[in-house]
Enzyme design. Structure first.
Site, PDB file in Angstrom:
ATOM      1  N   GLU A 190     100.450  -5.272 -15.609  1.00  0.00           N
ATOM      2  CA  GLU A 190      99.406  -5.235 -16.640  1.00  0.00           C
ATOM      3  C   GLU A 190      99.763  -6.273 -17.701  1.00  0.00           C
ATOM      4  O   GLU A 190     100.636  -6.065 -18.533  1.00  0.00           O
ATOM      5  CB  GLU A 190      99.306  -3.851 -17.287  1.00  0.00           C
ATOM      6  CG  GLU A 190      98.070  -3.748 -18.157  1.00  0.00           C
ATOM      7  CD  GLU A 190      98.287  -3.134 -19.529  1.00  0.00           C
ATOM      8  OE1 GLU A 190      97.293  -2.939 -20.237  1.00  0.00           O
ATOM      9  OE2 GLU A 190      99.444  -2.872 -19.917  1.00  0.00           O
TER      10      GLU A 190
ATOM     11  N   ASP B 142     103.196  -1.183 -16.876  1.00  0.00           N
ATOM     12  CA  ASP B 142     102.410  -1.198 -18.109  1.00  0.00           C
ATOM     13  C   ASP B 142     103.022  -2.137 -19.152  1.00  0.00           C
ATOM     14  O   ASP B 142     104.242  -2.167 -19.331  1.00  0.00           O
ATOM     15  CB  ASP B 142     102.393   0.245 -18.655  1.00  0.00           C
ATOM     16  CG  ASP B 142     101.612   0.377 -19.928  1.00  0.00           C
ATOM     17  OD1 ASP B 142     100.393   0.167 -19.885  1.00  0.00           O
ATOM     18  OD2 ASP B 142     102.224   0.683 -20.974  1.00  0.00           O
TER      19      ASP B 142
HETATM   20  C1  GLC Z   1      98.806  -0.514 -21.986  1.00  0.00           C
HETATM   21  C2  GLC Z   1      97.794   0.591 -21.760  1.00  0.00           C
HETATM   22  C3  GLC Z   1      97.279   1.077 -23.080  1.00  0.00           C
HETATM   23  C4  GLC Z   1      98.444   1.565 -23.912  1.00  0.00           C
HETATM   24  C5  GLC Z   1      99.546   0.509 -24.019  1.00  0.00           C
HETATM   25  C6  GLC Z   1     100.821   1.074 -24.554  1.00  0.00           C
HETATM   26  O1  GLC Z   1      98.227  -1.635 -22.543  1.00  0.00           O
HETATM   27  O2  GLC Z   1      96.756   0.134 -20.935  1.00  0.00           O
HETATM   28  O3  GLC Z   1      96.317   2.087 -22.903  1.00  0.00           O
HETATM   29  O4  GLC Z   1      97.981   1.888 -25.202  1.00  0.00           O
HETATM   30  O5  GLC Z   1      99.866  -0.043 -22.765  1.00  0.00           O
HETATM   31  O6  GLC Z   1     101.532   1.776 -23.571  1.00  0.00           O
END
Ligand code: GLC
Length: 654
Positions: free
Chosen positions: A343, A301
């Site tokens: 991500e 993430d």
């Molecule tokens: C990523 C997640 C999101 C979250 C962020 C902080 O972007 O997809 O939902 O708010 O990380 O962890």
């Protein structure tokens, strides 16, 4: 590699913190105890396999580690624990690792179809999900992303992305054992599981944060603490804001400590300091712990944010790539069956580097974020030129790069489009974003979409957007108005978009609820913990009552589900959908129609997708054989093809 500074406490004292002495490693024992306790299947040491994998990566791993941390002691500690996690890995998982090593393309097959879902919204608990595997299989899905399920504090959770304990499941969802059991059953059914690994920050309720707040220096050094605003002010000069409205600024004042802590996301999400080798080692152990529960795909993430440097935007710094490359090697040493999914919500030139190079790969898979946003831009403008341009860029990348394609996910849509290009075509950034937001919130005349703005910045006027696929396609509006013709058009748009998404190069990912046309859920406004965050509009309870309709052909669900199921079946049956297939764009001479081609061995497929609501002609002229509409089996000439409004073709060369 750029030379980097060694870890320095953000505090002024110079004495080395206790935790920086090698050997002071927490948690590791826990994993060992858990797996060995009462389990008879403790594997024999398969030293040969492990040693061979280690030998393959050791030099590079050590080189990168030393470059970042320059500390032999911590490196030794890391190695000791890698071998320990390997030993603790269950024989069934080791077997899977070996099988996947033999078939490294396992996650790129044409049959791969993902779905992301919230455990509580979908089935209450992890055991509930286990009972719903039949439904998941019926959806043709063989890869399930379980949204964050680790311990978090209600009201300070960011949808679970503020983790209070990386080794504990939220009590309301079940236990680690339940997760392990679910993973086992999924494996028996040929389903892979994906879990988030939130590595940029912990929750302020994590034990490290609590101890830091209590004043323990060694835990403060795992975060960024400052006793005055001078350094934060330097960061703020160059670091943009992630949540400008709901969580402005990148630092949070802790009155009881009279100190600032760095919080890029929400104030309760404290950024971890990866300059500290303890943080890296401990987070690696958390990663391996989760891997050993039977997870197949680890979604790392918010990875671009993990390295901070004054004077930069603190995004995508070279050290981030060093860390991801080390994680990739560590995975290949301990648990090579695991896939790393990055991500990276950034523009394409920032995303692709997270694949690393062909020789030194980083992530196995990355989200195709820009394509997602561009797809919706194309829906609103009926102009597929930008999408075509992006497809051309993707088709130029090495075929080992695997994108995860999706229409909607749990997050908002940020309008991160290629504005220099759009501006050449007369679409200026500020008015264009406003147009997109007006269009999708339904303010624009003729728009059938419904949804809400997200993090509207009242100063710049900038805003992102939230809604479900079905609501954006017009299903919500048509249902509300009881307008059957509009409903059929909305379903048609929704199906066309899925047909296009399934056609793209990479792995398709459905968002739970989309298969039954679930519309926006406005009830989040009644919950004070959720009300300020409009992303909850598309995180509603899964509507099992709608599933009852999927076999009734006259219902919305029946029509949508059956048509999507047909596409998924065809995709799973045709080799040409394999991620290794060649992929390129086809000129249609009509800006509303996107033309794509897939080719593998002697199979060839032409995809035509009409983003306009009126029939248009795709001025293609493929003379290399006879074509057949894959959906109807009808023969068709791949020449001047008329495509209905929001219609599409998958044309197979026969
Ligand atoms: C990523 C997640 C999101 C979250 C962020 C902080 O972007 O997809 O939902 O708010 O990380 O962890």
């Amino acid at each position: 590699m750029e030379k980097v500074e060694k870890f320095e406490s953000t505090k002024k004292e110079t004495q080395a913190p206790k935790a920086l002495k090698a050997g002071n490693v927490e948690h590791v024992g826990k994993a060992g105890e858990k797996i060995s306790a009462g389990k008879t299947e403790r594997p024999e040491k398969e030293d040969g396999v492990y040693q061979e994998r280690l030998a393959r990566h050791l030099d590079e791993l050590k080189w990168l580690y030393m470059e970042l941390y320059g500390n032999q002691g911590f490196f030794e500690d890391l190695l000791k624990n890698l071998s320990r996690f390997y030993e603790e890995r269950k024989p069934s998982l080791k077997k899977l690792d070996q099988a996947r090593e033999q078939q490294p393309d396992w996650y790129r097959k044409n049959g791969m179809l993902g779905m992301m879902l919230y455990v509580d919204q979908f089935a209450g608990t992890l055991n509930g999900v286990r009972k719903k595997l039949e439904y998941i299989k019926r959806c043709g899905v063989n890869y399930v992303h379980l949204m964050p399920l680790l311990d978090t504090v209600e009201g300070r959770s960011d949808g679970g992305y503020a983790v209070a304990d990386f080794r504990k499941v939220q009590e309301k969802l079940g236990t680690m054992e339940d997760l392990e059991k679910l993973a086992e059953e999924c494996h028996e059914e040929g389903i892979s599981l994906c879990l988030d690994f939130v590595m940029n920050h912990t929750s302020e309720d994590h034990e490290w944060a609590k101890r830091a707040r209590a004043g323990e220096r060694e835990y403060q050094d795992r975060y960024f603490f400052f006793d005055n605003y001078s350094v934060p002010a330097m960061y703020e000069k160059t670091v943009p804001q992630v949540f400008p409205t709901t969580a402005p600024g990148n630092f949070t004042w802790l009155p009881e400590r009279q100190e600032f802590v760095m919080t890029t996301f929400y104030p309760y999400q404290w950024d971890l300091n990866y300059r500290n080798p303890v943080v890296f080692n401990e987070m690696v152990y958390n990663f391996l712990y989760l891997a050993n529960q039977g997870i197949d795909v680890l979604r790392i993430d918010a990875v671009p944010y993990i390295w901070k440097q004054i004077g930069t935007n603190c995004r995508n710094l070279p050290q981030v790539h060093t860390i991801v490359r080390m994680m990739r090697m560590i995975g290949e040493i301990v648990c090579p069956g695991i896939v790393l999914l990055g991500e990276v919500v950034m523009e394409p030139d920032k995303v692709a580097p997270y694949f690393g190079t062909v020789e030194k790969p980083e992530c196995h898979m990355l989200y195709n974020v820009t394509t997602m946003a561009t797809t919706w831009h194309t829906v609103a403008t009926r102009d597929a030129r930008l999408l075509k341009r992006q497809m051309e860029i993707i088709s130029g990348l090495p075929s080992s790069y695997t994108f995860l394609n999706y229409l909607r996910c749990h997050d908002d849509i940020g309008w991160g489009l290629d504005y220099p290009l759009l501006e050449d075509w007369g679409m200026l950034q500020v008015p264009h974003k406003k147009y997109l937001n007006d269009y999708f919130t339904g303010k624009w005349e003729g728009s059938v979409s419904r949804g809400e703005l997200y993090n509207e910045d009242l100063v710049t006027g900038d805003a992102r957007f939230c809604a479900t696929t079905a609501s954006m396609c017009g299903i919500e509006k048509a249902g509300f108005e009881g307008n059957e013709a509009a409903m059929e058009a909305a379903i048609q748009t929704d199906v066309m978009l899925h047909a296009y998404m399934l056609f793209l190069s990479g792995i398709p990912m459905l968002y739970s609820g989309d298969e039954i046309g679930q519309v926006n859920d406005y009830t989040y406004k009644e919950d004070p913990n959720k009300a300020p965050d409009s992303r909850y509009i598309h995180r509603g309870k899964f509507q099992w009552d709608l599933v009852d309709n999927i076999d009734l052909p006259q219902t919305v669900q029946g029509r949508l589900f059956a048509r999507l199921a047909k596409l998924e079946e065809l995709r799973a049956a045709e080799k040409v959908f394999d991620a290794s297939a060649a992929f390129w764009t086809l000129e249609t001479w009509d800006d509303a129609i996107l033309g794509l081609v897939r080719e593998k061995e002697d199979g060839k497929l032409v995809g035509l997708f009409n983003f306009s609501d009126e029939a248009r002609i795709a001025w293609i002229d493929e003379k290399d054989g006879q074509y057949q509409d894959l959906l109807t089996g009808e023969s068709i000439e791949a020449s001047a093809v008329s495509v209905d409004g929001h219609g599409f073709y998958w044309l197979k060369r026969v």
